[in-house]
Design a protein around this motif. Structure first.
Motif, short mmCIF file in Angstrom:
data_model
loop_
_atom_site.label_atom_id
_atom_site.label_comp_id
_atom_site.label_asym_id
_atom_site.label_seq_id
_atom_site.Cartn_x
_atom_site.Cartn_y
_atom_site.Cartn_z
N GLY A 1 31.42 20.10 44.94
CA GLY A 1 30.33 20.34 44.01
C GLY A 1 30.79 20.96 42.70
O GLY A 1 31.97 20.91 42.34
N PRO A 2 29.84 21.56 41.99
CA PRO A 2 30.05 21.97 40.60
C PRO A 2 31.16 23.00 40.39
O PRO A 2 31.33 23.91 41.20
N ASN A 3 31.85 22.80 39.28
CA ASN A 3 32.91 23.70 38.78
C ASN A 3 34.23 23.59 39.53
O ASN A 3 35.22 24.21 39.12
N LEU A 4 34.27 22.81 40.60
CA LEU A 4 35.53 22.73 41.37
C LEU A 4 36.58 21.87 40.66
O LEU A 4 37.77 21.97 40.98
N SER A 5 36.18 21.09 39.66
CA SER A 5 37.16 20.36 38.84
C SER A 5 38.02 21.35 38.05
O SER A 5 39.09 20.98 37.56
N THR B 1 42.22 27.00 36.52
CA THR B 1 41.87 27.83 35.36
C THR B 1 40.66 28.71 35.67
O THR B 1 40.48 29.76 35.07
N ARG B 2 39.83 28.28 36.63
CA ARG B 2 38.61 29.00 36.95
C ARG B 2 38.91 30.22 37.84
O ARG B 2 39.36 30.06 38.98
N GLU B 3 38.62 31.42 37.35
CA GLU B 3 38.76 32.64 38.14
C GLU B 3 39.93 32.56 39.13
O GLU B 3 39.72 32.61 40.35
N LEU C 1 32.80 18.98 53.04
CA LEU C 1 31.97 19.25 51.86
C LEU C 1 32.13 20.68 51.39
O LEU C 1 31.87 21.62 52.15
N ASN C 2 32.56 20.84 50.12
CA ASN C 2 32.44 22.14 49.47
C ASN C 2 31.27 22.03 48.49
O ASN C 2 31.43 21.50 47.39
N PRO C 3 30.10 22.54 48.88
CA PRO C 3 28.93 22.38 48.02
C PRO C 3 28.93 23.32 46.82
O PRO C 3 28.02 23.26 45.99
N VAL D 1 33.00 23.65 53.73
CA VAL D 1 34.20 24.45 53.46
C VAL D 1 34.01 25.27 52.19
O VAL D 1 33.28 24.88 51.28
N HIS D 2 34.71 26.40 52.16
CA HIS D 2 34.78 27.23 50.96
C HIS D 2 36.21 27.74 50.82
O HIS D 2 36.85 28.09 51.82
N ILE D 3 36.64 27.81 49.57
CA ILE D 3 37.98 28.33 49.27
C ILE D 3 38.00 29.84 49.48
O ILE D 3 38.86 30.38 50.15
N SER D 4 37.01 30.49 48.88
CA SER D 4 36.86 31.94 49.05
C SER D 4 36.04 32.21 50.32
O SER D 4 35.60 31.27 51.00
N ALA E 1 32.11 37.78 51.87
CA ALA E 1 32.74 39.01 51.38
C ALA E 1 32.52 39.20 49.88
O ALA E 1 33.14 40.07 49.27
N ARG E 2 31.63 38.37 49.30
CA ARG E 2 31.42 38.42 47.85
C ARG E 2 29.99 38.88 47.52
O ARG E 2 29.39 39.59 48.30
N GLU E 3 29.48 38.49 46.36
CA GLU E 3 28.15 38.96 45.93
C GLU E 3 27.08 38.56 46.95
O GLU E 3 27.18 37.52 47.61
N PHE F 1 24.20 37.12 46.72
CA PHE F 1 23.58 35.78 46.68
C PHE F 1 24.44 34.74 47.38
O PHE F 1 23.94 33.68 47.79
N ARG F 2 25.75 35.02 47.52
CA ARG F 2 26.64 34.06 48.20
C ARG F 2 26.59 34.20 49.73
O ARG F 2 27.21 33.43 50.44
N HIS F 3 25.88 35.20 50.22
CA HIS F 3 25.86 35.41 51.68
C HIS F 3 24.95 34.40 52.38
O HIS F 3 25.04 34.23 53.59
#
Ligand code: DQA
Length: 143
Positions: free
Chosen positions: A9-13, A17-19, A73-75, A99-102, A106-108, A110-112
């Motif tokens: 999904g979005p921003n994974l391209s 460079t991203r964070e 799928l990484n959404p 799947v998730h990379i992070s 353990a993050r903000e 809203f990601r829980h």
């Protein structure tokens, strides 16, 4: 070789460079190569795609359901709020691994929440790009 889709999904391209402190220094091309190489080892023909567009991702999930093709799928951010994605995944006819990379847990705050986890076969998170490799290995072990 058995076909498998790897949808992103979005921003994974923008991996690399991203964070980089969160997502690492490897690029999307590195991710695609890792998935294809792992697939080759496991006898899977891996088609890796990325989109920033929710409608396109929904259409790809319909295609996977119609063809009974397993999906990794990484959404990305859609994970946390896209009921359209959830409803598309609910129509799946083959295993689908979120799947998730992070590690979103353990993050903000809203990601829980994952609105897709309950309709996925399972979730692998927090292992960097290895999350994808582990998911492909899990799919290779399913009928
Ligand atoms: C992500 C985690 C999400 O919270 C975030 O929006 C992403 C990437 C991950 O792979 O760790 O874009 O899915």
């Amino acid at each position: 070789m058995r076909p498998v889709y790897v949808f992103n999904g979005p921003n994974l391209s923008r991996l690399g460079t991203r964070e980089p402190d969160v997502y690492g220094a490897e690029t999307f091309d590195d991710l695609a190569a890792l998935c294809r190489d792992t697939g080759r080892e496991l006898g899977l023909s891996v088609d890796v795609r990325q989109t920033d567009d929710e409608a396109e991702l929904v259409a790809w999930l319909h295609e996977a359901a119609d063809r009974a093709i397993p999906v990794v799928l990484n959404p990305a951010a859609f994970t946390h709020y896209s009921y359209a994605l959830r409803d598309a995944i609910a129509q799946r006819t083959a295993p689908l691994i979120e799947v998730h990379i992070s590690n979103p847990a353990a993050r903000e705050e809203f990601r829980h929440t994952s609105v897709v986890a309950a309709v996925a076969s399972g979730t692998i998170a927090g292992f960097g790009l290895r999350s994808y490799e582990l998911a492909l290995r899990a799919i290779a072990g399913t009928p």
